[in-house]
Design a protein around this motif. Structure first.
Motif: not given
Length: 199
Positions: A23, A27-28, A32
Motif C-alpha cells: 500500500q 496510504s497506510t 490499517d
C-alpha cells in the motif's frame, strides 16, 4: 511484573512489511496496521513505537530479508554477465508473477514517495543502493576478467547504469509493465556492454 507479550513481534513485523510494501506508507494508517495484525494500538506502540518507527523497522526488515540475499548471491556468483542476466530475470519474475506481483520493490517505492525526505529512511535507501551497485560491480568485474565485456566498457559506470535499470524494472512493473517488455529492455542493456565476439 514485566509486561508479557502475547504475540510474536517477528511475525507481526512480517505482516507489517507486506502491508507497507503493497500500500505504501502514505496510504497506510495505523488502523490499517491494527486490522492487519490483529493487535491493539497500545501493543504496537509499546513494541515498535509510532507509525514512522514501525515503517522504518519494516523497511530495514525488507532490506535484510529480501534485498540483501539477492545481492549476496549476485556478488558471489563468478559467472559474470550470465549472473547479471539471471539476477534481472529473477527480479522480473518476482515483480510480474506470484504472490507479490505488481507490488514493486518496497525500497524503490520509498524512493518515489514523500517518505524519502526522512533522514533515517534515506539512510536505508542509500544503503540499499550501495549494496545493489556493489553486487553488480562485483559481477561485472568477473565479466571483465573473463573477457565478456565490450572493449571500453567500464564495470563501475556499467554497474551504475544497471542499478538504475533495476529501479526502473521495479517501478515499471508496479505500474503494469509486462515481463516480456521488461526483459527486452534488460537484454538490450546487457547487449550494449557485452563483447559480441565473446558471445
Amino acid at each position: 511484573m514485566p509486561d508479557v507479550k502475547h504475540f510474536d513481534p517477528d511475525a507481526t513485523l512480517e505482516t507489517v512489511v507486506r502491508l507497507f510494501w503493497r500500500q505504501g506508507v502514505a496510504s497506510t494508517g495505523i488502523q490499517d496496521v491494527v486490522t492487519a495484525t490483529g493487535l491493539n494500538r497500545s501493543s504496537l506502540y509499546a513494541t515498535f513505537g509510532g507509525k514512522q518507527e514501525l515503517y522504518l523497522a519494516a523497511l530495514r526488515r525488507y532490506l535484510e530479508r529480501r534485498s540483501q540475499p539477492m545481492f549476496r548471491r549476485l556478488a558471489e556468483d563468478e559467472r559474470g554477465l550470465p549472473a547479471v542476466s539471471e539476477f534481472f530475470g529473477s527480479l522480473i519474475e518476482a515483480r510480474c508473477s506470484g504472490e507479490y506481483a505488481r507490488w514493486g520493490c518496497m525500497v524503490s517505492n520509498a524512493h518515489a514517495g514523500a517518505e524519502n525526505s526522512e533522514p533515517e529512511v534515506r539512510t536505508v535507501l542509500d544503503q540499499h543502493h550501495q549494496e545493489l551497485r556493489d553486487a553488480l560491480y562485483a559481477a561485472l568485474v568477473s565479466a571483465e576478467r573473463q573477457g565478456q565485456l565490450a572493449p571500453g566498457a567500464d564495470p563501475g559506470a556499467s554497474a551504475d547504469l544497471l542499478a538504475l535499470l533495476a529501479y526502473g524494472v521495479n517501478l515499471r512493473s508496479r505500474a503494469g509493465a509486462d515481463a516480456a517488455t521488461l526483459t527486452t529492455t534488460v537484454t538490450a542493456a546487457l547487449d550494449s556492454i557485452a563483447d559480441r565476439a565473446a558471445a
